[in-house]
Scaffold this active site. Structure first.
Site, PDB file in Angstrom:
ATOM      1  N   LYS A 276      20.668 -10.764   5.821  1.00  0.00           N
ATOM      2  CA  LYS A 276      19.749 -11.038   6.934  1.00  0.00           C
ATOM      3  C   LYS A 276      20.536 -11.190   8.228  1.00  0.00           C
ATOM      4  O   LYS A 276      21.702 -11.587   8.201  1.00  0.00           O
ATOM      5  CB  LYS A 276      19.002 -12.360   6.676  1.00  0.00           C
ATOM      6  CG  LYS A 276      17.905 -12.295   5.647  1.00  0.00           C
ATOM      7  CD  LYS A 276      17.215 -13.647   5.530  1.00  0.00           C
ATOM      8  CE  LYS A 276      16.148 -13.608   4.451  1.00  0.00           C
ATOM      9  NZ  LYS A 276      15.035 -12.670   4.747  1.00  0.00           N
ATOM     10  N   ARG A 350      10.383 -11.654  -5.405  1.00  0.00           N
ATOM     11  CA  ARG A 350       9.524 -10.987  -6.385  1.00  0.00           C
ATOM     12  C   ARG A 350      10.243 -10.784  -7.719  1.00  0.00           C
ATOM     13  O   ARG A 350       9.617 -10.717  -8.764  1.00  0.00           O
ATOM     14  CB  ARG A 350       9.004  -9.665  -5.802  1.00  0.00           C
ATOM     15  CG  ARG A 350      10.065  -8.680  -5.428  1.00  0.00           C
ATOM     16  CD  ARG A 350       9.562  -7.590  -4.484  1.00  0.00           C
ATOM     17  NE  ARG A 350       9.382  -8.081  -3.108  1.00  0.00           N
ATOM     18  CZ  ARG A 350       8.931  -7.326  -2.105  1.00  0.00           C
ATOM     19  NH1 ARG A 350       8.577  -6.065  -2.315  1.00  0.00           N
ATOM     20  NH2 ARG A 350       8.812  -7.842  -0.901  1.00  0.00           N
TER      21      ARG A 350
HETATM   22  N1  BES Z   1      12.342 -15.295   1.992  1.00  0.00           N
HETATM   23  C1  BES Z   1      12.033 -14.054   2.607  1.00  0.00           C
HETATM   24  C2  BES Z   1      10.678 -14.050   3.319  1.00  0.00           C
HETATM   25  C3  BES Z   1      10.554 -14.935   4.515  1.00  0.00           C
HETATM   26  C4  BES Z   1      10.744 -14.414   5.775  1.00  0.00           C
HETATM   27  C5  BES Z   1      10.164 -16.253   4.393  1.00  0.00           C
HETATM   28  C6  BES Z   1      10.590 -15.221   6.882  1.00  0.00           C
HETATM   29  C7  BES Z   1      10.014 -17.069   5.493  1.00  0.00           C
HETATM   30  C8  BES Z   1      10.222 -16.538   6.751  1.00  0.00           C
HETATM   31  C9  BES Z   1      12.012 -12.957   1.562  1.00  0.00           C
HETATM   32  O1  BES Z   1      12.881 -13.115   0.502  1.00  0.00           O
HETATM   33  C10 BES Z   1      12.392 -11.688   2.257  1.00  0.00           C
HETATM   34  O2  BES Z   1      13.493 -11.623   2.701  1.00  0.00           O
HETATM   35  N2  BES Z   1      11.460 -10.747   2.316  1.00  0.00           N
HETATM   36  C11 BES Z   1      11.713  -9.504   2.955  1.00  0.00           C
HETATM   37  C12 BES Z   1      11.125  -8.410   2.107  1.00  0.00           C
HETATM   38  C13 BES Z   1      11.504  -7.034   2.566  1.00  0.00           C
HETATM   39  C14 BES Z   1      12.970  -6.796   2.305  1.00  0.00           C
HETATM   40  C15 BES Z   1      10.661  -6.040   1.811  1.00  0.00           C
HETATM   41  C16 BES Z   1      11.042  -9.529   4.328  1.00  0.00           C
HETATM   42  O3  BES Z   1       9.953 -10.067   4.443  1.00  0.00           O
HETATM   43  O4  BES Z   1      11.634  -9.036   5.264  1.00  0.00           O
HETATM   44 MN    MN Z   2      14.817 -12.391   0.948  1.00  0.00          MN
END
Ligand code: BES
Ligand code: MN
Ligand code: ZN
Length: 500
Positions: A276, A350
């Site tokens: 990230k 997931r």
């Molecule tokens: N934990 C994150 C989602 C999240 C984002 C929670 C912002 C709280 C605030 C999750 O694991 C994630 O990174 N999801 C990705 C999925 C994508 C790679 C398909 C996302 O939402 O960007």
């Molecule tokens: Mn994630």
């Protein structure tokens, strides 16, 4: 997790005049073009010779939500001050309990440093006033050398005119227990990831299980390997803190139904090799909010003795990039045998949920609810205060309806079939992401659907935004973990206990 000490005060004519509280809380309602006093303010108004509203109006009171106006009593009452808190406009059905909850929360936040207060909003809705006061009073100071003003220690609540004293006591007890559970979740979320990692989270679950008479089983890394939990192991493989799967069981007497709860427990989500961006990565300390909520809910179910058989699963892992981390391109074999091609290691929630959902379905639950900080797309679609609710049509609508009524919010979202094909993989049974961003929240839910046993009523609650408040405090919600959706899960369980 301490909440203020609440006591019921008889609603007599001189209850306010003789109150030993330092502060009296009254409500104001927003009228067409002026503020009005809410029910419960009569005692204070009498002490002000009927001029309380005039005094408040002079100070700019409008009755709008989040408004707080402090008035000194100048010796008219034992209490030194009156806090007038706005409830907002009356809806078509009158006052919504959530208005009382939020106003009580606004007041409770302003009461830090006060020892004792009397809340008169309880005559409008006792449960909401207690919940709002307890949640608003919360602050997490474990890591502060100087914690600052202590939360209000005692809150007297005026008894509503309707209902028996016995019923009021029961309401008070339930509201306190509900608030305590929300605070269990908040404090877990607020504990930083260097102290809260899979093994230490599992230990906290063990302590809570012991204190509340719940059965608990913790699968460590070896047990996860033996069991074939490829999702949890894959996601956890980059961290020196090894993953866990916690199973808790509460068996109420004469259970009406079997319910399974599953909560995403990523104790920190760096994104893994699909790292990230640094900005606001710290928010990912809250990526275990689903697991925290589920743990807090099963504790509550035990305290309130719901006539249900509840099993909960907390898949716990830390998503880190390292030489041992899983990679984009890896294929994982999940619990139950399905294979998944990992195209993005940041779509890790997931994967751990899929393992846990398959395991949960082996218990043959009548209902399955999972909750997770699953997608940034949730917050894009619905903002930071409204969870997205997906799943099987009927149960999804039931959960979304209940979520709305609790004040936590929740909105039913579809699972468009055409998105499912975008999760096909050339190599494995399924890919963990689509190759586009559209409907990201829905695609994640469609992924999860693949692991839910055929015919199981299922709801998936995406709380990516609502689980954590990075903005200013509002209502009964301070900064940090919010405890959403504990009250929704509790209300769904209560509804199932009552209606099957
Ligand atoms: N934990 C994150 C989602 C999240 C984002 C929670 C912002 C709280 C605030 C999750 O694991 C994630 O990174 N999801 C990705 C999925 C994508 C790679 C398909 C996302 O939402 O960007
Ligand atoms: Mn994630
Ligand atoms: Zn995550």
């Amino acid at each position: 997790m301490t909440v203020p000490k609440f006591s019921l005060t008889d609603n007599t004519d001189d209850a306010v005049a003789t109150s030993k509280a330092e502060v009296i809380i009254v409500g104001t309602v927003r009228g067409a073009d002026n503020a009005q006093l809410a029910e419960g303010a009569a005692g204070v108004n009498a002490a002000f010779d009927g001029r309380l509203l005039a005094a408040l109006t002079t100070l700019g009171a409008t009755g709008k939500a989040e408004e707080l106006i402090k008035v000194p009593t100048m010796g008219r009452l034992t209490a030194g001050a009156v806090y007038a808190v706005g409830l907002g406009k009356l809806g078509d059905g009158g006052l919504d309990p959530e208005q009382v909850r939020r106003a009580s929360g606004v007041a409770a936040r302003a009461l830090a440093g006060t020892k004792r207060a009397l809340n008169t909003l309880s005559v409008l809705d006792l449960q909401a006033a207690v919940e709002g006061s307890a949640l608003g009073a919360y602050s997490f100071t474990e890591y502060k050398s100087e914690p600052g003003d202590a939360p209000v220690a005692k809150v007297d609540v005026l008894a509503p005119t309707e209902g028996t004293a016995k019923a009021h006591r029961a309401t008070l007890k339930a509201a306190t227990a509900i608030a305590e559970s929300v605070l269990i979740a908040r404090s877990l979320i607020n504990t930083p990831p260097n102290d809260l990692f899979p093994a230490s989270f599992a230990e906290r679950a063990e302590e809570l299980a012991k204190a509340n008479g719940l059965d608990i089983e913790v699968l460590d890394e070896k047990a996860l390997k033996r069991g074939g939990y490829g999702g949890i192991l894959g996601v956890g493989s980059g961290s020196s803190r090894k993953p866990r799967l916690v199973r808790l069981r509460y068996q109420g007497s004469k259970p009406v139904k079997k319910v399974a709860l599953v909560g995403k427990g990523i104790t920190f989500d760096t994104g893994g090799i699909s790292l990230k961006p640094a900005a606001s990565m710290d928010k990912m300390t809250s990526d275990m909010s689903g697991a925290a909520a589920v743990l807090a809910t099963v504790v509550l179910a035990a305290k309130l003795k719901y006539p249900l058989d509840i099993t909960t699963y907390l898949p716990l892992a830390e998503n880190m990039p390292s030489a041992t981390a899983y990679r984009p391109g890896d294929v994982l074999r999940l619990y139950g045998g399905k294979t998944v091609e990992v195209l993005n290691t940041d779509a890790e929630g997931r994967l751990v949920l899929a393992d846990a959902i398959v395991r949960a379905c082996e218990d043959e639950p009548d209902y399955l609810i999972d909750t997770a900080t699953l997608t940034g797309a949730q917050a894009i679609a619905l903002g930071n205060r409204t969870p997205g609710v997906m799943g099987t049509d009927e149960f999804r609508d039931r959960v979304a309806g209940i979520a709305k009524r609790t004040g936590e919010g929740g909105w039913a979202m579809p699972l468009p079939e055409e998105l499912r094909a975008d999760l096909d993989s050339k190599l494995a049974d399924l890919a963990n992401v689509t190759n586009h961003r559209w409907g990201g929240m829905l695609a994640a839910a469609l992924f999860l659907r693949e692991f839910v046993a055929e015919g199981t009523p299922w709801a998936h609650v995406d709380i990516a935004g609502p689980s954590y408040n990075s903005d200013s405090p509002w209502g009964y919600t301070g900064k940090g973990g919010t405890g959403v959706p504990v009250r929704t899960l509790a209300a769904v369980l209560a509804d199932i206990a009552e209606n099957g």
